[in-house]
Structure formats: C-alpha cells, structure tokens
Design an enzyme around this catalytic site. Structure first.
Site, short mmCIF file in Angstrom:
data_model
loop_
_atom_site.label_atom_id
_atom_site.label_comp_id
_atom_site.label_asym_id
_atom_site.label_seq_id
_atom_site.Cartn_x
_atom_site.Cartn_y
_atom_site.Cartn_z
N ASN A 9 0.86 -1.18 0.00
CA ASN A 9 0.00 0.00 0.00
C ASN A 9 0.90 1.23 0.00
OD1 ASN A 9 -1.84 2.01 0.51
ND2 ASN A 9 -2.31 1.37 2.60
N TRP A 10 0.97 1.89 -1.15
CA TRP A 10 1.88 3.04 -1.26
C TRP A 10 1.30 4.28 -0.58
CZ3 TRP A 10 3.79 2.99 -7.11
CH2 TRP A 10 4.43 1.77 -7.36
N LYS A 11 0.04 4.23 -0.22
CA LYS A 11 -0.64 5.38 0.40
C LYS A 11 -0.43 6.64 -0.47
CE LYS A 11 0.08 3.27 4.86
NZ LYS A 11 0.06 3.43 6.29
N HIS A 97 -9.32 0.69 4.96
CA HIS A 97 -8.05 0.93 5.67
C HIS A 97 -8.33 1.83 6.87
CE1 HIS A 97 -4.01 2.27 6.57
NE2 HIS A 97 -3.58 1.22 5.90
N GLU A 99 -6.83 4.27 8.03
CA GLU A 99 -6.69 5.71 7.76
C GLU A 99 -7.96 6.25 7.11
OE1 GLU A 99 -3.00 5.34 5.66
OE2 GLU A 99 -2.02 4.79 7.54
N GLU A 169 -5.04 -5.35 10.54
CA GLU A 169 -4.05 -4.30 10.77
C GLU A 169 -4.35 -3.60 12.09
OE1 GLU A 169 -2.16 -3.05 6.84
OE2 GLU A 169 -3.95 -1.83 7.07
N GLY A 175 2.58 2.07 10.80
CA GLY A 175 3.50 3.18 10.63
C GLY A 175 4.17 3.62 11.93
N SER A 215 3.71 -2.26 10.37
CA SER A 215 5.17 -2.25 10.56
C SER A 215 5.82 -3.60 10.23
CB SER A 215 5.54 -1.79 11.98
OG SER A 215 5.05 -0.49 12.20
N GLY A 236 2.94 -1.21 4.29
CA GLY A 236 2.94 0.23 4.02
C GLY A 236 4.35 0.71 3.71
N GLY A 237 5.02 1.27 4.74
CA GLY A 237 6.34 1.88 4.55
C GLY A 237 7.34 1.01 3.80
#
Ligand code: PEP
Length: 252
Positions: A9-11, A97, A99, A169, A175, A215, A236-237
């Site tokens: 997920n590049w967000k 998600h 977010e 998640e 993150g 993470s 993610g990251g």
C-alpha cells in the site's frame, strides 16, 4: 487452496515518475526472486494506476487501488468509480483501511456498499480490519475485529468470499514501528477465520487469505508468516523500497 499474498500500500507517497520507477524496480526484483506460490500486489495512488499498469503488463505483479467510490458514477466530485479502476487494469481494491476509517469517516455501512460495487465490477477486495490502541488496552480487540468482519462480510455470499482477502491491521502498529507479536497476530487471525467459518463454513474459511499489516518488514516477516493463520502481509512503509518489499515476499 489458500493463496499467499504480499500487497504494498503506497498510500499518498511518490510522484508519478517516482511511482513508475518503483513499479519497474518491483517488477525486476519479482522476476529475480518471487516464489511461485506468492502473489505480489501493488496499490499506488489513483493518479499512478494507468502508467503503473503499463509497467506491470506481462509481469508477476498485480494492481490494486487503495479505495473506490460508493456510487457507480455521476456527480460525486473527487471520487473514483469501480469501472474506472477495472478499465485501467486494477484487479483488487483495498477497502476500509484504518486511515480511511479514521480520517474520512468510512463506516462499515459504507464498506458494504463499496464491497458490493467492487465485487459486481469484478474487483477483488482487500478488506482491512483492526483495533486501535484504546480498544486493545481495554481488551476489546477480539470484539472489534469480529464486529468489523461480520458487519461487512456477513452481507455477502460464500461464493463472494473467493474474491475477498482480509487484512488484519492493528491501528497501533501501522507506521509506528511497533509490530504485533506473532502470537498476538495469530490469535486474531484465528478469530477472524472462525468468524468467516461461522457464516460461510469451514472450507471457505480455510481457503480465505488473511494478511497481517502493521510495521511489517523483512526482519519480522518470517516469524509472522510462519503462523498458521497468517497468509502474507499488507505492507505500508516497507513497500516503498523494492528491495524491502521483495525481502518480505521471500519470507515465507
Ligand atoms: C498499512 O498502512 O497498511 C501498513 C501496514 O503500514 P505500515 O507497514 O507502514 O505499518
């Protein structure tokens, strides 16, 4: 048969040229080292989908959106419809998600609508569930995740479940650098699988891919993926560097 999936997920990261380069790097690394039993998915921002789809053509990497509209088309400024996603080559969309739930008021009711439209359009859905820190500290994590799963998925059929992936998640791990322990993740994954089994039967639950997200990185993926109910990750990251992303995908 249950599928192993690692999805990135590049967000809201990378410009279009940077995203295209990242996709090229992922494709090249996947050609070198992706195990045959692992499906790799990338979810770039909407603006990147078309050029990234071009890069992914003929590769082992699948394309996902990060969200979709809860309407088919029309006067919904700023929204992106499921048909637009399939028309650029998306195979998946992430939905729910944390977010989106936290910052954009995404409710389970809205997620039912979005899931319905996505499945009707032929998209597969990666449905995210997970508790926040207060909920975990209050010991409500099983209840929260059970409710989120039931509220959305119990509106669909057993056949639909073949097109659904669940991503657990924990919000406190996204993150933050704090990963759920393999045991914490496994017990929730097992709970989610039992919630699926309760409505759709043991076979559907056994075939369901349930991802861990929060993470996840090359250094902890192996232990997480060794758990019997963890079938991969939503990343993610660490999905923003091809080397780390493939480092995770080769951790099974
Ligand atoms: C995510 O947002 O889906 C996620 C898992 O992020 P990170 O890996 O950066 O914690």
């Amino acid at each position: 048969m249950r599928k192993f999936i690692v999805a990135g997920n590049w967000k809201m990261n990378t410009t279009v040229p940077e995203g295209v380069q990242l996709a090229k790097d992922v494709v090249a690394k996947a050609a070198e080292c992706l195990p045959a039993n692992v499906e790799l998915v990338v979810a770039p921002p909407f603006t990147h989908l078309f050029p990234v789809a071009e890069v992914l053509k003929g590769s082992k990497v699948h394309l996902s959106a990060q969200n979709c509209a809860d309407h088919v088309k029309g006067a919904y400024t700023g929204e992106v419809a499921v048909d637009m996603l399939t028309s650029v080559g998306c195979e998946y969309t992430i939905l729910g998600h944390s977010e989106r739930r936290q910052y954009y008021g995404e409710t389970d009711e809205k997620l039912v609508e979005k899931t319905k439209l996505a499945l009707e359009a032929g998209l597969k859905v990666i449905l995210c569930v997970g508790e926040n820190l207060d909920e975990r500290e209050a010991g409500k994590h099983f209840d929260v995740v059970t409710a989120q799963t039931k509220n959305v998925l119990y509106n669909f059929s057993a056949e639909d479940m073949a097109k659904v992936v669940i991503a657990y998640e924990p919000v406190w791990a996204i993150g933050t650098g704090k990963t759920a322990t393999a045991e914490q993740a496994q017990e929730i994954h097992a709970c989610i699988r039992s919630v699926v089994a309760e409505k759709f039967g043991a076979k559907v639950a056994d075939d369901m891919t349930i991802l861990y997200g929060g993470s996840c990185k090359p250094s902890n993926a192996k232990e997480l993926f060794a758990q019997k109910d963890i079938d991969g990750g939503l990343i993610g990251g660490a999905a923003l560097k091809a080397e780390d992303f493939l480092g995770i995908a080769t951790s099974f």
